[in-house]
Design an enzyme around this catalytic site. Structure first.
Site, short mmCIF file in Angstrom:
data_model
loop_
_atom_site.label_atom_id
_atom_site.label_comp_id
_atom_site.label_asym_id
_atom_site.label_seq_id
_atom_site.Cartn_x
_atom_site.Cartn_y
_atom_site.Cartn_z
N HIS A 18 0.86 -1.20 0.00
CA HIS A 18 0.00 0.00 0.00
C HIS A 18 0.89 1.23 0.00
CE1 HIS A 18 -3.86 2.03 1.83
NE2 HIS A 18 -3.19 2.87 1.04
N HIS A 20 1.12 4.73 -2.49
CA HIS A 20 0.72 5.53 -3.66
C HIS A 20 2.00 6.18 -4.16
CE1 HIS A 20 -3.58 5.25 -2.54
NE2 HIS A 20 -3.07 5.14 -1.34
N HIS A 198 -9.57 0.77 -1.25
CA HIS A 198 -9.55 1.45 0.04
C HIS A 198 -10.96 1.36 0.63
CE1 HIS A 198 -5.79 3.04 -1.34
NE2 HIS A 198 -5.65 3.91 -0.34
N GLU A 201 -11.24 3.46 5.93
CA GLU A 201 -10.21 4.39 6.44
C GLU A 201 -10.96 5.48 7.21
OE1 GLU A 201 -8.16 6.63 3.37
OE2 GLU A 201 -6.53 7.21 4.72
N ASP A 279 1.68 4.07 2.71
CA ASP A 279 0.62 4.89 2.10
C ASP A 279 1.22 6.02 1.25
OD1 ASP A 279 -2.05 5.29 1.53
OD2 ASP A 279 -2.57 6.22 3.43
N ASP A 280 1.55 7.15 1.87
CA ASP A 280 2.12 8.30 1.16
C ASP A 280 3.31 8.81 1.96
OD1 ASP A 280 -0.10 8.87 -0.98
OD2 ASP A 280 -1.16 8.54 0.91
N1 HPA Z 1 -6.64 7.37 1.11
C1 HPA Z 1 -7.35 7.56 -0.01
N2 HPA Z 1 -6.80 7.97 -1.14
C2 HPA Z 1 -5.48 8.20 -1.17
C3 HPA Z 1 -4.70 8.02 -0.06
C4 HPA Z 1 -5.31 7.59 1.14
O1 HPA Z 1 -4.69 7.41 2.21
N3 HPA Z 1 -3.44 8.33 -0.42
C5 HPA Z 1 -3.46 8.67 -1.72
N4 HPA Z 1 -4.71 8.60 -2.18
ZN ZN Z 2 -3.86 4.70 0.49
#
Ligand code: HPA
Ligand code: ZN
Length: 338
Positions: A18, A20, A198, A201, A279-280
């Site tokens: 996971h 991006h 996703h 969250e 994630d990012d």
């Molecule tokens: N959630 C949803 N979309 C996203 C995320 C995330 O954490 N990071 C990049 N796009």
């Molecule tokens: Zn994500």
């Protein structure tokens, strides 16, 4: 945390499931690419941009994340971004990585999807050849856009299907339930692609149910709201469904107030196949090692639990049986030596 345990975590063979790739763009690279491409940024300096990384929820992050991605223009830009990630992942002992990318963020700006995919694919090939990281691409649909736009994106990606292992669903969750994308996910499954989404969250457990039942996903990205629904927990445990949890992301986006309150350990102890991911990482304060490290410290995870998390990641990866066997053997060898 002892330096021994930190070193053990660093060397643990793991998969990242996971990430991006646009979220790995560090401010320094954003400025370098802006300058290379003559793109005007809304921030005067790297420091000013980094100072803006104070998020209150998912949307407040997405606004800045999409602005950051606007510097990506050429195939080389996409290569450079992904290559920078792979070098960091390699330092964290990532042996298999599945990269999410958001083609619509780029095609909306007039960038051809082929430019995006060719640049990323070239970086994946280089990661395999030069770093020994097995690297794959997962095309994500932006859920704040329409399903018709997602279908058009899938159709545009058809010449590149050999370079993509699956599709995912990301961006603003609440108000955009998985079932909005039922048809495009059915098309993707029909094409033989893996499917993830996703869910849970910021959205409710119902979104996790519909990701499972309507989209028929093979993994849930995040899924941290599962603990609110005991019947869902039973379903996840019984089916061995993997959750790709991103602890530092959850703190930065205020899904949990502090890492010590995160439910990852509770889910792990209940037998849910949870994994740790970044994630990012450029926006959320760390790459995969930092996520393992800070989570281990905050939740007092022991070696056995850390090994379980790494094993879960290797088992939940979209690999062949032979690749999975080789990856798990590598983990076992590491654990007997370390
Ligand atoms: N959630 C949803 N979309 C996203 C995320 C995330 O954490 N990071 C990049 N796009
Ligand atoms: Zn994500």
């Amino acid at each position: 945390m002892s330096s021994d345990l930190a070193e053990f975590i660093r060397g643990l063979p793991k998969a990242e499931l996971h990430i991006h790739i646009e979220g790995s763009l560090e401010p320094e690279l954003i400025f370098a690419l802006a300058s290379r491409n003559g793109v005007q940024l809304a921030y005067p300096s790297v420091e000013a941009l980094r100072a803006a990384y104070a998020f209150t929820n998912l949307q407040s992050f997405l606004d800045i994340y999409y602005a950051g991605a606007s510097v990506l223009i050429t195939e080389q830009d996409f290569f450079d971004m992904a290559w920078a990630y792979f070098e960091r992942a390699h330092a964290d002992s990532v042996i298999h990585a599945e990269l999410f990318f958001d083609p619509q963020t780029h095609t909306e700006r007039g960038i051809d999807i082929g430019v995006v995919i060719r640049g990323l694919k070239r970086a994946c090939d280089a990661a395999e050849a030069k770093l020994g990281i097995r690297a794959r691409l997962i095309l994500c649909f932006l859920r704040h856009l329409s399903e018709d736009e997602a279908i058009a994106t899938l159709n545009a990606a058809k010449p590149y299907l050999a370079d993509i292992i699956g599709v995912g669903l990301d961006s603003s969750e609440v108000g955009h339930p998985p079932e909005k994308f039922a048809r495009v996910f059915a098309m993707a499954r029909e094409l033989g692609l893996h499917v993830v989404a996703h869910a849970g969250e910021e959205g409710p457990p119902e979104y996790i149910w519909s990701a499972l039942d309507v989209l028929q996903v093979e993994r849930i990205d995040h899924g941290v709201r599962s603990l609110q629904d005991e019947r869902l927990m039973q379903r996840l445990i019984a089916s061995g469904m993997a959750l790709t949890v991103c602890p530092l992301s959850n703190i930065k986006l205020c899904v949990f107030q502090q890492l010590g309150e995160h439910n990852l350990r509770r889910m792990l102890e209940r037998g849910v196949r949870v994994t740790i991911n970044s994630d990012d990482p450029a926006y959320f304060g760390g790459y995969i090692h930092q996520n393992y490290l800070e989570t281990a410290a905050a939740l007092e995870l022991g070696r056995d639990q850390l090994i379980q998390l790494a094993r879960n990641s290797l088992e939940a990866a979209f690999t062949s049986a032979a690749e999975r066997r080789a990856d798990l053997a590598r983990l076992a060898t590491y654990c007997t030596k370390a």
